[in-house]
Design a protein around this motif. Structure first.
Motif, PDB file in Angstrom:
ATOM      1  N   ASP A  43       0.774  -1.141  -0.226  1.00 39.56           N
ATOM      2  CA  ASP A  43       0.086   0.261  -0.038  1.00 39.56           C
ATOM      3  C   ASP A  43       0.989   1.090   0.063  1.00 39.56           C
ATOM      4  O   ASP A  43       0.751   2.106  -0.642  1.00 39.56           O
ATOM      5  N   ALA A  44       1.990   1.305   0.763  1.00 41.13           N
ATOM      6  CA  ALA A  44       2.877   2.353   0.711  1.00 41.13           C
ATOM      7  C   ALA A  44       3.467   2.580  -0.776  1.00 41.13           C
ATOM      8  O   ALA A  44       3.514   3.804  -1.408  1.00 41.13           O
ATOM      9  N   TRP A  45       3.793   1.511  -1.616  1.00 40.36           N
ATOM     10  CA  TRP A  45       4.337   1.685  -2.751  1.00 40.36           C
ATOM     11  C   TRP A  45       3.135   1.970  -3.784  1.00 40.36           C
ATOM     12  O   TRP A  45       3.175   2.819  -4.604  1.00 40.36           O
ATOM     13  N   VAL A 150       1.260  -1.679   5.289  1.00 39.20           N
ATOM     14  CA  VAL A 150       1.532  -2.886   5.681  1.00 39.20           C
ATOM     15  C   VAL A 150       2.793  -3.418   5.354  1.00 39.20           C
ATOM     16  O   VAL A 150       2.989  -3.329   4.066  1.00 39.20           O
ATOM     17  N   ARG A 151       3.775  -3.930   6.222  1.00 38.48           N
ATOM     18  CA  ARG A 151       5.181  -4.356   5.803  1.00 38.48           C
ATOM     19  C   ARG A 151       5.275  -5.896   6.109  1.00 38.48           C
ATOM     20  O   ARG A 151       5.007  -6.182   7.244  1.00 38.48           O
TER      21      ARG A 151
ATOM     22  N   LEU B 140      -9.405  -1.484   5.937  1.00 35.76           N
ATOM     23  CA  LEU B 140      -8.522  -2.731   6.615  1.00 35.76           C
ATOM     24  C   LEU B 140      -7.142  -2.890   6.043  1.00 35.76           C
ATOM     25  O   LEU B 140      -7.175  -2.994   4.655  1.00 35.76           O
ATOM     26  N   PRO B 141      -6.349  -3.356   6.591  1.00 35.61           N
ATOM     27  CA  PRO B 141      -4.963  -3.995   6.028  1.00 35.61           C
ATOM     28  C   PRO B 141      -5.385  -5.210   5.227  1.00 35.61           C
ATOM     29  O   PRO B 141      -6.346  -6.057   5.372  1.00 35.61           O
ATOM     30  N   VAL B 177      -8.115  -8.053   6.059  1.00 31.60           N
ATOM     31  CA  VAL B 177      -8.338  -9.004   4.623  1.00 31.60           C
ATOM     32  C   VAL B 177      -7.242  -9.710   4.251  1.00 31.60           C
ATOM     33  O   VAL B 177      -5.994  -9.130   4.476  1.00 31.60           O
ATOM     34  N   ALA B 178      -7.368 -10.825   3.810  1.00 29.92           N
ATOM     35  CA  ALA B 178      -6.310 -11.926   3.364  1.00 29.92           C
ATOM     36  C   ALA B 178      -6.720 -12.553   2.044  1.00 29.92           C
ATOM     37  O   ALA B 178      -8.012 -12.788   1.942  1.00 29.92           O
TER      38      ALA B 178
END
Ligand SMILES: Cc1cc2nc3c(=O)[nH]c(=O)nc-3n(C[C@H](O)[C@H](O)[C@H](O)COP(=O)(O)OP(=O)(O)OC[C@H]3O[C@@H](n4cnc5c(N)ncnc54)[C@H](O)[C@@H]3O)c2cc1C
Ligand SMILES: Nc1ncnc2c1ncn2[C@@H]1O[C@H](COP(=O)(O)O)[C@@H](O)[C@H]1O
Lengths: 290, 253
Positions: A43-45, A150-151, B140-141, B177-178
């Motif tokens: 997401d950062a990229w 997220v990393r 969400l991640p 989420v995955a």
């Protein structure tokens, strides 16, 4: 201006994306990469790429059809609420942009229109020839805020014994026709003689005879060996999606109507439990006589 | 915990794909239907997580009325309930519209989900994006291509992704989420009691309106065949010398 996402986990696929971008008729093509000392963050990229897309007023953003290429472009699409077409084989600029993309892992093509600007596309692996030009090394690097996204927090190394399926020059696979986990002994024997990797179909992994890491196909590993020997495999489209990169295909099956024969260069009609040991014996005989 | 799995009904094509006359769909006259193997593994994982941690599992699909068959199949494997977003089979939904309808349905649910599982890509369209869009809309991640899931005691979840040479580990707070890949687990087969129970499990259905597609399918095309000449090397064990001759010619001995 056309932006190319320089996701270079696979240099060949990145250069294919560059060639694809150059085919769209805009001379102004810029490759942008991400400089992120903290490692990969989808997401950062995506945020960085979405930013430069706006700053440069790009009309098209092209990414390679790698896992990260598709993932980061999908983040850009979600952030900008724009349509995105994954795994394109060709495209023509315009309003709307028209494109062809793969479905079913390449067993089917779709012609589509993409309404929205900038157009977000990824390029299907091996659909176009890679750009050989030296200038494709020229990549503008974007920096990324180290705190966002997220990393990856840890890398677990795995050591695989033997020849890796994805890179093997020869693959010997067994399908439901092998009959049992123990039945794979004859497949393993032939593979060992040829220095080949062992593969299998989904019927085999679903039955628990082999691990999923051995599965060839749309939801398994995609392979491109010099020779693929498919034993007791019917040739379902989802299996063929994983082995269509093979230069030569040999099929061993008692059913001469099996669809795998339509894609085969060499056919042996028969029971693999007779044919495969006979081939192994013949190889030993030939080598012993040298 | 509450776990959601999203699945898509697709035709189970065999050795050859045949298109309908209008070239806008696969002819399914002689075909059964299924969901992606990735999604099947998502379903199995949801059932295991609820067996282990307690709570409830839900399967969701956006698809024609007939997609209830796939919802019942998934409930036969142990999923507790289903959400069916019923569509008109004659028109495809693009990935943006699909994601938006899924987000609306999730927002309308009485209880929030801790973990939302998707396939890494749908079997037919392979858009690689519905889950990522849903995650962004819900804030969400999201982690993709997951092959191992461990729920930790502190309400975080450890997600492992296969990469060349190893695994990348992501630890994210729930809700998360995955997208998962086949190989995550080995799905069970449905049992007869499971099938019977599935008939009585609840399906909440609604009929969302289909927006104009932004990625609009015009027609499907079969890729050109390889046009291969097949050389028959023989029948049974007698073919072995001819096979070895070929191996030799290919420089593989
Ligand atoms: C979305 C999706 C993704 C999928 N992804 C994959 C994938 O990645 N990989 C994959 O493989 N499948 C995949 N499948 C499954 C695929 O559709 C088929 O079900 C599967 O490939 C069949 O495996 P098979 O050929 O071994 O079995 P079958 O189709 O049952 O064929 C067995 C063959 O063995 C032959 N046989 C029987 N006895 C013998 C003998 N003694 N000697 C020699 N031959 C014998 C039979 O004549 C037959 O042709 C997927 C399906 C879907 C819907
Ligand atoms: N019509 C649908 N109904 C439910 N889930 C879907 C649908 N389409 C896609 N998905 C989910 O989103 C994942 C990724 O789809 P895609 O972006 O099309 O590759 C799939 O594996 C499903 O989990």
């Amino acid at each position: 201006m056309i932006l190319v996402f320089a996701e270079r986990s696979d240099e060949e696929l990145f250069r294919q994306a560059l060639a694809f971008a150059r085919s769209l008729g805009d001379d102004d093509v810029l490759a942008v990469g991400i400089d992120d000392p903290a490692g990969y963050s989808p997401d950062a990229w995506g945020t960085a790429l979405a930013g430069v897309t706006g700053d440069r007023r790009a009309s098209v953003v092209v990414g390679p059809g790698t896992e990260r290429g598709n993932e980061v472009l999908a983040h850009v699409a979600a952030m900008l609420d724009l349509p995105m077409a994954a795994n394109c084989t060709s495209a023509t600029s315009g309003d709307p942009l028209t494109l062809t993309r793969i479905r079913w892992g390449g067993s089917l093509l779709e012609e589509a229109q993409l309404h929205g600007s900038p157009a977000l596309l990824t390029v299907a692996p091996h659909a176009v020839a890679a750009d050989p030009a030296a200038e494709s090394d020229v990549v503008e690097l974007l920096s990324v805020a180290p705190d966002g996204g997220v990393r990856v927090s840890e890398r677990v190394e795995t050591t695989t014994a033997g020849v890796s399926l994805a890179d093997a020059d020869v693959v010997v696979s067994g399908g439901r026709g092998v009959g049992s986990a123990e039945g794979f002994a004859v497949i393993e024997e032939l593979a060992a003689l040829l220095g080949a990797a062992v593969g299998c179909s989904r019927a085999v992994t679903s039955a628990g005879w082999r691990p999923h890491t051995d599965q060839v196909g749309q939801t398994g590993t995609k392979i491109s060996p010099s020779l693929y020997i498919a034993c007791g495999i019917s040739g379902a489209t989802q299996h063929m999606a994983g082995c269509k990169g093979a230069k030569k295909l040999m099929a061993i099956n008692p059913d001469n109507e099996a669809s795998i024969f339509a894609s085969a260069d060499y056919a042996v009609i028969g029971d693999l439990h007779e044919v495969v040991p006979a081939i192994s014996a013949e190889i030993r005989k030939t080598r012993g006589g040298e | 915990m509450n776990v959601l799995v999203s699945v898509k009904r697709v035709p189970l094509t065999g050795g050859k794909i045949v298109l309908t006359d209008d070239e806008r769909a696969i002819s399914t006259r002689h075909l059964g239907f299924t969901v992606s193997p990735h999604e099947e593994c998502g379903v199995e994982e949801a059932v295991r997580l609820i067996e282990q941690h307690g709570g409830s599992s839900t399967v969701l699909t956006l698809g024609p009325p007939e997609a209830e068959e796939q919802l019942r199949d998934m409930m036969a494997l142990g999923i507790d309930r289903a959400v069916h977003l019923v569509t008109d089979a004659s028109n495809e939904w693009d990935p943006q519209a699909t994601a938006n309808a899924i987000v609306e349905a999730i927002r309308a649910e009485p209880d929030p989900y801790d973990l939302l599982l998707f396939g890494n890509e749908s079997a037919d369209a392979g858009n690689y994006q519905v889950a990522i869009r849903v995650a962004h809309k819900l804030g969400l991640p999201v982690v993709t291509g997951v092959k191992a899931i461990t729920v930790e005691s502190d309400q975080s979840v450890r997600l492992e992704q296969e990469v060349p040479g190893g695994r990348d580990v992501y630890v994210v707070p729930m809700p998360a989420v995955a997208t998962v890949k086949e190989g995550l687990n080995l799905p069970r087969y449905p049992s007869v009691p499971g099938r019977l129970r599935a008939k009585r499990k609840p399906v909440a259905s609604s009929t969302p309106a289909r927006p104009q597609p932004q990625l609009e399918m015009v027609r499907l095309v079969l890729p050109p065949g390889a046009g291969k000449e097949t050389e028959v090397l023989g029948n049974g064990a007698d073919a072995a010398p001819a096979v070895v001759k070929v191996l030799d010619e290919l420089g593989l001995l």
